[in-house]
Design a protein around this motif. Structure first.
Motif, mmCIF file in Angstrom:
data_model
loop_
_atom_site.group_PDB
_atom_site.id
_atom_site.type_symbol
_atom_site.label_atom_id
_atom_site.label_comp_id
_atom_site.label_asym_id
_atom_site.label_seq_id
_atom_site.Cartn_x
_atom_site.Cartn_y
_atom_site.Cartn_z
ATOM 1 N N ASN A 98 0.803 -1.222 0.000
ATOM 2 C CA ASN A 98 0.000 0.000 0.000
ATOM 3 C C ASN A 98 0.837 1.275 0.000
ATOM 4 O O ASN A 98 0.293 2.374 -0.143
ATOM 5 N N ASN A 99 2.147 1.127 0.135
ATOM 6 C CA ASN A 99 3.045 2.265 0.004
ATOM 7 C C ASN A 99 3.715 2.303 -1.367
ATOM 8 O O ASN A 99 4.551 3.165 -1.627
ATOM 9 N N GLY A 100 3.346 1.347 -2.227
ATOM 10 C CA GLY A 100 3.910 1.307 -3.566
ATOM 11 C C GLY A 100 5.135 0.434 -3.719
ATOM 12 O O GLY A 100 5.663 0.274 -4.823
ATOM 13 N N PHE A 431 -6.442 -4.283 4.089
ATOM 14 C CA PHE A 431 -6.272 -5.106 2.896
ATOM 15 C C PHE A 431 -5.315 -4.394 1.940
ATOM 16 O O PHE A 431 -5.008 -3.212 2.106
ATOM 17 N N TYR A 432 -4.880 -5.111 0.933
ATOM 18 C CA TYR A 432 -4.096 -4.475 -0.117
ATOM 19 C C TYR A 432 -5.035 -3.739 -1.067
ATOM 20 O O TYR A 432 -6.132 -4.209 -1.365
ATOM 21 N N GLN A 433 -4.584 -2.582 -1.519
ATOM 22 C CA GLN A 433 -5.434 -1.689 -2.322
ATOM 23 C C GLN A 433 -5.739 -2.274 -3.691
ATOM 24 O O GLN A 433 -4.854 -2.717 -4.416
ATOM 25 N N GLY A 434 -7.050 -2.283 -4.025
ATOM 26 C CA GLY A 434 -7.463 -2.611 -5.375
ATOM 27 C C GLY A 434 -7.647 -4.090 -5.659
ATOM 28 O O GLY A 434 -7.705 -4.477 -6.828
ATOM 29 N N TYR A 435 -7.801 -4.904 -4.605
ATOM 30 C CA TYR A 435 -7.922 -6.349 -4.817
ATOM 31 C C TYR A 435 -9.262 -6.918 -4.355
ATOM 32 O O TYR A 435 -9.481 -8.116 -4.455
ATOM 33 N N THR A 436 -10.163 -6.066 -3.845
ATOM 34 C CA THR A 436 -11.449 -6.559 -3.365
ATOM 35 C C THR A 436 -12.589 -5.911 -4.136
ATOM 36 O O THR A 436 -12.382 -4.945 -4.887
ATOM 37 N N ASP A 443 -10.653 1.394 -7.247
ATOM 38 C CA ASP A 443 -10.759 0.588 -8.457
ATOM 39 C C ASP A 443 -9.432 0.526 -9.224
ATOM 40 O O ASP A 443 -9.394 0.185 -10.396
ATOM 41 N N TRP A 444 -8.339 0.849 -8.561
ATOM 42 C CA TRP A 444 -6.998 0.690 -9.128
ATOM 43 C C TRP A 444 -6.039 0.266 -8.020
ATOM 44 O O TRP A 444 -6.289 0.481 -6.834
ATOM 45 N N ARG A 445 -4.970 -0.366 -8.431
ATOM 46 C CA ARG A 445 -3.985 -0.907 -7.497
ATOM 47 C C ARG A 445 -2.720 -0.051 -7.482
ATOM 48 O O ARG A 445 -2.415 0.638 -8.451
ATOM 49 N N GLN A 446 -1.997 -0.142 -6.371
ATOM 50 C CA GLN A 446 -0.664 0.425 -6.366
ATOM 51 C C GLN A 446 0.150 -0.294 -7.446
ATOM 52 O O GLN A 446 0.152 -1.513 -7.522
ATOM 53 N N GLY A 447 0.829 0.444 -8.271
ATOM 54 C CA GLY A 447 1.511 -0.142 -9.408
ATOM 55 C C GLY A 447 0.788 0.142 -10.703
ATOM 56 O O GLY A 447 1.344 -0.045 -11.784
ATOM 57 N N GLY A 448 -0.484 0.585 -10.614
ATOM 58 C CA GLY A 448 -1.183 1.073 -11.796
ATOM 59 C C GLY A 448 -2.194 0.166 -12.437
ATOM 60 O O GLY A 448 -2.979 0.617 -13.266
ATOM 61 N N SER A 449 -2.239 -1.118 -12.092
ATOM 62 C CA SER A 449 -3.191 -2.016 -12.747
ATOM 63 C C SER A 449 -4.594 -1.826 -12.168
ATOM 64 O O SER A 449 -4.748 -1.419 -11.011
#
Length: 478
Positions: A98-100, A431-436, A443-449
């Motif tokens: 979550n910090n990238g 939770f980790y961002q963008g996986y649930t 609606d996006w994840r760290q890392g851009g996907s």
């Protein structure tokens, strides 16, 4: 001579190497072949429609577990939550934390799996551990369907009940041996149908397989197989629907559904304010009232209703130096300052003012401000004070006006919900961002996907129901 029992097919179990040929409990009729045992002679009897008695004493109940699951077309019309396997086991590759920082490895999506497991046991009176396996029940929240005299805050929202899937996980290989799956509710207002399912109905569906933490699990999925409703009264405590597997005299509890108590239905009154600042008039998504009432906070058994839909036209007040200065300077403000200034101006010059201020403890309404203003890539923002306490108001910018998740996501903040990936302020779970598929995720994840659930983010978790139901802005006496 020792005998060997072999599954042949249908309802037949063949015992070879001994003195007899035996059948399982269910009889296949009209085949012209039956086995009898009269105490004197074992053998084959050729006859028609003769019931064969139980011969083999080593036909035992096969081991399996039953789980309730929501159907694939779920869109938030009732509360349903369960402990997802990928939340507690390293089944999904997480690209970044979550910090990238890069991870790029299979990782459990919740950071504290022990605490998350306990959430689904909180409120369960009778924990079960079938076959020494820890069982975490799914949770359902539905409104009671009642007359006013039975309960004045009932609803017709779930009058016809909700239809749920059943997932049957094999421990032993399931065969058509006459086993029945039974459903039992001890509360007169909590109904489930059908009350039993034959194991033959289970194996008539396609057998599937999934890998959980390196372990292969064979299972069956029965779609929309059971209907559950609450009618005629309320649930004064969390109730359970027990699931049993039964064969002859053997009966084992192999599953459970917890149903959230619905004797208290708080109300959320929402004031919707279109803030006009010049240019095009802002247009909020047409069905936003439906989103509030039937696709979000209803999951927590909160009756969310838009009570006021009004305009705050700053253009008509531009002779006021205070407002004129805002109109001149607003495009240079941050999203946070835009919201705080709009709140300040509305409290001074708006139509529905609140003694003590919108974000004070005096407020029992939630204020949704929306505008044609932009604020970079920000879709919306909710008020938050220096102590990390969420306020009772939020602002949706132009790029968020037609996004249903934004409208509900920011309102969720106003009901005290942090992001699912929030690490500051002692959140309940991270939770980790963008996986649930949660409303409170991104609606996006760290890392851009992108989040793979981005078009279907309807979930509000069971533990989030409880946080929202304790929010200061809710009304309990009405």
């Amino acid at each position: 001579m020792m005998s060997k029992e072999t599954y042949v097919g249908g309802d037949i179990i063949e015992t070879t190497g001994g003195n007899n040929l035996s059948y399982a409990k269910d009889v296949i009729e009209n085949i012209g072949l039956q086995v009898i045992q009269d105490g004197k002679t074992n053998g084959v009897f050729y006859g028609i429609n003769k019931d064969a008695p139980i011969i083999s004493t080593n036909i035992n109940l096969k081991k399996f577990l039953v789980h309730f699951r929501r159907p694939k077309n779920y869109d938030g019309k009732y509360g349903f939550d369960w402990l997802r396997e990928e939340y507690i086991y390293p089944m999904v590759t997480v690209t970044n934390d979550n910090n990238g920082n890069p991870i790029n490895a299979p990782t459990a999506l919740c950071k504290n799996t022990t605490a998350l497991k306990q959430e689904y046991l909180n409120g369960v009176v009778n924990n079960i551990k079938p076959y020494t396996i820890n069982y975490y029940p799914a949770w359902l929240a539905i409104f009671p369907h009642t007359t006013t005299s039975q309960f004045p805050h009932g609803s017709d929202m779930h009058e016809n009940g909700v239809n749920l899937d059943l997932q049957i996980d094999e421990i032993d290989q399931i065969i058509s041996d006459g086993t029945e799956i039974l459903f039992e509710s001890q509360n007169q207002y909590l109904k489930i149908s059908p009350k039993k399912i034959a194991i033959s109905d289970v194996i008539s569906s396609n057998r599937k397989s999934r890998n959980v933490n390196g372990r292969n699990i064979n299972y069956y999925k029965l779609e929309r197989k059971v209907n559950i409703k609450c009618t005629g009264g309320v649930l004064n405590k969390h109730e359970e629907i027990k699931v049993f597997a039964k064969l002859d005299q053997e009966k084992v509890e192999v599953g459970k559904l917890m149903v959230y108590k619905n004797n208290v239905i708080p109300k959320a009154e929402i004031v919707v304010v279109n803030v006009l600042t010049g240019g095009n008039k802002a247009q909020l998504k047409d069905d936003y009232q439906y989103l509030f009432k039937r696709q979000s906070f209803n999951q927590a058994l909160i009756r969310a209703e838009v009570k006021v839909d009004t305009e705050f036209d700053l253009n008509k007040l531009n002779t006021n130096p205070d407002i004129n200065n805002f109109l001149i300077s607003v495009n240079g403000y941050s999203a946070k300052k835009k919201l705080s200034e709009i709140i300040r101006l509305y409290e001074l010059y708006g139509k529905y003012t609140v003694p003590g201020g919108i974000n004070s403890n005096n407020t029992h309404r939630t204020y949704l401000f929306f505008t044609s203003l932009s604020s970079g890539g920000t879709r919306g923002i909710c008020s938050l004070n220096q102590n990390n306490v969420w306020g009772n108001s939020y602002l949706v910018f132009n790029i968020g006006l037609q996004n249903p998740r934004t409208i509900i996501h920011e309102c969720g903040h106003s009901f005290s919900l942090p992001h699912t990936f929030e690490q500051a302020g002692n959140p309940r779970h991270v939770f980790y961002q963008g996986y649930t598929d949660a409303y409170m995720d991104y609606d996006w994840r760290q890392g851009g996907s992108p989040n793979p659930y981005s078009s279907k983010m309807y979930s509000i978790f069971k533990w989030q129901w409880e946080i929202m139901r304790n929010d200061r802005s809710l009304i309990f006496n009405y």
